[in-house]
Design a protein around this motif. Structure first.
Motif, short mmCIF file in Angstrom:
data_model
loop_
_atom_site.label_atom_id
_atom_site.label_comp_id
_atom_site.label_asym_id
_atom_site.label_seq_id
_atom_site.Cartn_x
_atom_site.Cartn_y
_atom_site.Cartn_z
N PRO A 137 16.43 -0.14 -22.48
CA PRO A 137 17.04 0.82 -21.34
C PRO A 137 15.93 1.11 -20.30
O PRO A 137 14.69 1.45 -20.52
CB PRO A 137 17.33 2.11 -22.11
N GLU A 138 16.35 0.70 -19.26
CA GLU A 138 15.45 0.93 -18.06
C GLU A 138 15.65 2.39 -17.47
O GLU A 138 16.66 3.06 -17.09
CB GLU A 138 15.80 0.11 -16.65
N GLN A 139 14.62 3.25 -17.50
CA GLN A 139 14.71 4.67 -17.24
C GLN A 139 13.98 4.87 -15.89
O GLN A 139 12.70 4.82 -15.45
CB GLN A 139 13.89 5.45 -18.27
N LYS A 186 20.18 4.91 -15.70
CA LYS A 186 19.52 4.05 -16.95
C LYS A 186 20.20 2.85 -17.11
O LYS A 186 21.34 2.70 -17.70
CB LYS A 186 19.72 5.11 -18.07
N HIS A 187 19.50 1.76 -16.58
CA HIS A 187 20.25 0.58 -16.82
C HIS A 187 20.45 0.08 -18.55
O HIS A 187 19.11 -0.10 -19.04
CB HIS A 187 19.83 -0.68 -15.98
N ASN A 188 21.54 0.03 -18.89
CA ASN A 188 21.68 -0.23 -20.24
C ASN A 188 21.78 -1.82 -20.65
O ASN A 188 22.71 -2.27 -20.46
CB ASN A 188 22.72 0.32 -20.80
N ASN A 189 20.56 -2.52 -21.02
CA ASN A 189 20.48 -3.88 -20.97
C ASN A 189 20.83 -4.15 -22.64
O ASN A 189 20.12 -3.69 -23.56
CB ASN A 189 19.08 -4.50 -20.83
N TRP A 190 22.06 -4.69 -22.89
CA TRP A 190 22.63 -4.93 -24.14
C TRP A 190 22.82 -6.59 -24.66
O TRP A 190 23.25 -7.16 -23.92
CB TRP A 190 23.72 -4.08 -24.15
N ASN A 247 23.55 -9.28 -8.53
CA ASN A 247 24.51 -8.54 -7.86
C ASN A 247 23.97 -7.05 -8.28
O ASN A 247 24.53 -6.75 -9.20
CB ASN A 247 25.94 -8.86 -8.30
N ARG A 248 23.53 -6.12 -7.41
CA ARG A 248 22.94 -4.90 -7.54
C ARG A 248 23.91 -4.02 -7.65
O ARG A 248 24.02 -2.90 -7.98
CB ARG A 248 21.81 -4.68 -6.89
N THR A 249 25.18 -4.35 -7.08
CA THR A 249 26.33 -3.55 -6.93
C THR A 249 27.20 -3.22 -8.23
O THR A 249 28.20 -2.47 -8.28
CB THR A 249 27.16 -3.54 -5.55
N PHE A 277 23.82 -8.18 -21.06
CA PHE A 277 24.70 -7.53 -19.99
C PHE A 277 24.12 -6.24 -19.61
O PHE A 277 23.40 -5.61 -20.52
CB PHE A 277 26.19 -7.34 -20.80
N GLU A 278 24.08 -6.05 -18.49
CA GLU A 278 23.36 -4.68 -17.87
C GLU A 278 24.26 -3.90 -17.46
O GLU A 278 24.99 -4.05 -16.46
CB GLU A 278 22.35 -5.30 -16.75
N PHE A 279 24.47 -2.65 -18.16
CA PHE A 279 25.50 -1.61 -17.90
C PHE A 279 24.62 -0.69 -16.87
O PHE A 279 23.82 -0.04 -17.58
CB PHE A 279 26.15 -1.07 -19.00
MG MG Z 1 17.36 -4.45 -14.48
#
Ligand code: MG
Ligand code: ADP
Length: 710
Positions: A218-220, A345-349, A459-461, A471-473
């Motif tokens: 998780p990126e905070q 908070k990007h959820n990298n799963w 694609n940051r959007t 996958f980054e949610f």
């Molecule tokens: Mg990221």
């Protein structure tokens, strides 16, 4: 004049410079020193017990009660040696935060002697009064008892403060009748469900038994402002966001903050944060300036999902506490400042099986076939349950972010990147059997074109993006726990994997590849509407998504409704993650929380407008009128016109302010929609008056101060 604001600015200016550290060897020998990990278990426990416990932790087996006494004793000895005098079960109630109730190890013998004791029962189970935690009607007040039970898959750790320390034991939390009152229990259930489904699919592919691990990084994101400003903003203190404040001429439009050189005061803070996190065995890895002024990010190395979520809860706590020691305040709210970027908070799963990440495209046709199958399952899962995923990101704070032209929109879609989208297209259009066409891809026979990692464009959007091997949610809010997001993700993916497995199990070995190809083709055809590789911020996408029938759940009240849909309840019940009652109770809790938050915001906005802003504008008005009269008495004509215009502007402002305060008071008697509108209306007039009143007298620290002076 407003000395508080001036003093706050001066205090920042007068801070002693940090200096520069002399060259000296760096050491990481203290990593995980405050964690009761395998190493400490082996040191403090008899060999057989230690191995049993370690097996429990890594295998997810239930703790053998016969060893609980030994484990408790060892844990206590270890904790005492590190200065801990207290212990607590540490859990995650539906407030979204963490909870703890400390007990001293202290006991007093018959002879009045103090001893330090900690039993197996103390370790395994706690009975905190649950009556003041949100339960959404699950728990009757006459049966207030709640139970906490140790989750041995997340190791105990020590939390330190100025003059002491506490042993924290990660636990689940449920009611007397066994209904879940926390975020960890459903998460653990969903991890189990995912494990079962992954194993089932792997056996379709004749893979040997291996361990399934769902992983999360998780990126905070967060803001830091000087504490002296914070304390003068009742809105920030009470709600975590500014309810007033005119945007300054310069905010983020020069794009000079993102990845910019980090200021020494902030680096000093980050360095202390990392030292604490490393001591707690939390692998903090990346630090940088974010897009908005005074906004930053911290990202760890990904870990086992359950552990990563506990760790993220600790990261947020450490950020807050270390900030306080540095005279800063860490704002985790999704939108503390209007007009600049909010925090997510990007959820990298991802999921791995044995040593292999199932979302890694792989090196041979067999691995590629597995990758494409898992990918198709995820596409199906997200398409079928995008409303559930959206529901996990709902909240009063995140409402200001999702769809507000900066963060991903409230419409959930999947970004695959050009190359992968092309592969998916080929499967969708490809011939199914014995195709002679050289360009037709046949799963399990042809290799995927190798996908170089950096070729997956960014694609940051997109709210749900494939980023090379995970996958980054991106929709979750910065203040939110990742538990529910991943509970849903695990469950819906488990269901989709089972859907595919059920069909693959019917195929003979000879038909497997053609059958698989036909299956994936059908799945992609049916669920391709969820794939969108374009600009998610564009108005065209909103229209296009509507045409595709994708839900656009704009705010919290809409976003949590899917929790009540029978087909959504059904999947959780089938996978043993939530009962129907548990799910309905969550809806109640989130709805109530949302209403309460809006009401608190409205209440503090009204108070600030009346008791802080109104008197200052009145005083300004009086001064201008005094000057105007004095000019007239003295028979001077210059300046009179300017003063008259000023007085009129302020007078009108006072009328408007009064009127809109009354409207807000009235709205506070009703529902949230009215409060939100009235708050926006009052903000508009206050922000206009901010520029009409003598800067020296304005009572609230301004955006240009909070966001730039630190
Ligand atoms: Mg990221
Ligand atoms: P970005 O450029 O978006 O910041 P990074 O590659 O730095 O992406 O990764 C962001 C986060 O994703 C980090 O926390 C990283 O550990 C995590 N991550 C990388 N691989 C995986 C994986 N297989 N499963 C889960 N998280 C992962």
């Amino acid at each position: 004049s407003n000395l508080n604001r001036v003093n706050a600015v001066n205090a920042v200016a007068d801070r002693l410079p940090c200096g520069v550290m002399p060259a000296q060897a760096a050491s990481i020998s203290y990593y995980a020193e405050d964690v009761f990990n395998a190493e400490s278990m082996r040191e403090y426990l008899p060999k057989a017990t230690a191995e049993k416990l370690i097996a429990t932790i890594s295998g997810g087996a239930a703790l053998d009660p016969s060893i609980a006494g030994d484990v408790a004793h060892a844990m206590k000895e270890w904790a005492l040696a590190r200065g801990a005098t207290h212990y607590t079960h540490w859990f995650q109630p539906l407030t979204g935060g963490t909870a703890e109730k400390h007990d001293a190890f202290l006991d007093v013998s018959d002879k009045g002697e103090a001893i330090m004791a900690f039993s197996g029962k103390n370790l395994i189970m706690g009975e905190p009064d649950a009556s003041s935690f949100p339960s959404g009607g699950l728990r009757c007040t006459f049966e207030a008892r709640g139970y906490t039970a140790w989750d041995p898959t997340s190791p105990a750790f020590i939390k330190r403060h100025g003059n002491g320390a506490t042993l924290c034991i990660p636990t689940v939390f449920c009611s007397y009748t066994g209904e879940v009152l926390d975020k960890k229990t459903p998460l653990l259930r969903s991890v189990q469900a995912l494990n079962r489904s992954v194993r089932r699919l792997m056996s379709c592919f004749k893979q040997p038994e291996a361990r399934t691990v769902a992983t999360l990084g998780p990126e905070q994101e967060y803001f830091l402002i000087d504490k002296k400003f914070y304390l003068q903003r009742p809105d920030l203190v009470q709600t975590g966001r500014t309810l007033f404040g005119a945007p300054p001429p310069k905010h983020q439009q020069l794009e000079d903050h993102y990845f910019g050189s980090i200021k020494p005061r902030i680096l000093a803070f980050m360095t202390d944060v990392e030292k604490e996190l490393w001591t707690l065995g939390i692998p903090a890895k990346t630090r940088h300036n974010e897009v908005a002024p005074a906004q930053f990010e911290i990202a760890p190395i990904f870990e086992d999902l359950n552990l990563a979520i506990d760790h993220n809860m600790l990261v947020m706590e450490v950020l807050r506490q270390v900030a306080d020691r540095h005279g800063l305040v860490c704002l985790m709210h999704e939108k503390p400042f209007a007009g600049v970027n909010g925090s997510g908070k990007h959820n990298n799963w991802s999921v791995s099986y044995g040593n292999h990440n199932l979302l890694d495209p792989g090196k041979n046709p067999h691995e590629n076939a597995i990758f494409l199958t898992v990918l198709s399952a995820i596409i199906r899962a997200v398409d079928l349950h995008c409303d559930l995923l959206r529901s996990t990101t709902a909240g009063a704070g995140n409402d200001h972010r999702l769809g507000a032209n900066e963060a991903p929109p409230a419409i959930i879609s999947i970004f695959l990147g050009e190359q992968l989208a092309d592969v998916i297209n080929q499967i969708k259009n490809g011939a199914i059997t014995g195709s002679k066409r050289p360009d037709a891809m046949r799963i399990g026979v042809d290799s995927l074109p190798t996908l170089p990692r950096d070729a997956t464009d960014r694609n940051r959007t997109s709210p749900f993006a494939f980023t090379g091997n995970k996958f980054e949610f991106r929709a979750p809010g910065s203040s939110q726990s990742c538990a529910e997001v991943n509970t849903v993700l695990n469950t819906i993916v488990a269901e989709s994997l089972d859907y595919l497995s059920e069909r693959l199990e019917k195929l003979s070995t000879a038909d497997f590849n053609t059958g698989l190809q036909a299956l994936l083709k059908a799945v992609i055809k049916e669920h391709q509407r969820i794939i969108f590789n374009g600009d998610n911020y564009s108005a065209d996408w909103v229209k296009e998504a509507e045409k595709r029938g994708l839900p656009n759940l704009r705010d919290t009240m809409e976003a949590i409704k899917p929790l009540l849909k029978p087909e959504n309840q059904d999947i959780f019940v089938r996978y043993g993650v939530f009962s129907k009652i548990e799910l309905a109770s969550r809806y109640e809790v989130y709805m109530e929380e949302y209403h309460r938050r809006i009401r608190i915001e409205g209440g503090i906005a009204a108070e600030i407008a009346r008791s802080l802003i109104f008197p200052v504008v009145t005083e300004e008005y009086r001064r201008v009128l005094t000057a105007l009269n004095a000019a007239k008495v003295a028979g001077i004509s210059h300046g009179v016109e300017g003063l008259r215009i000023s007085a009129e502007l302020l007078g009108k402002g006072l009328d408007e302010l009064q009127r809109r305060c009354d409207e807000l008071d009235e709205a506070l008697k009703g529902m949230h929609e009215g409060i939100i509108v009235a708050m926006e209306s009052i903000r508009e007039i206050v922000d206009t008056l901010e520029h009409a009143v003598d800067d020296a007298r304005w009572p609230l620290p301004k955006y240009r101060e909070m966001l730039f002076i630190y």
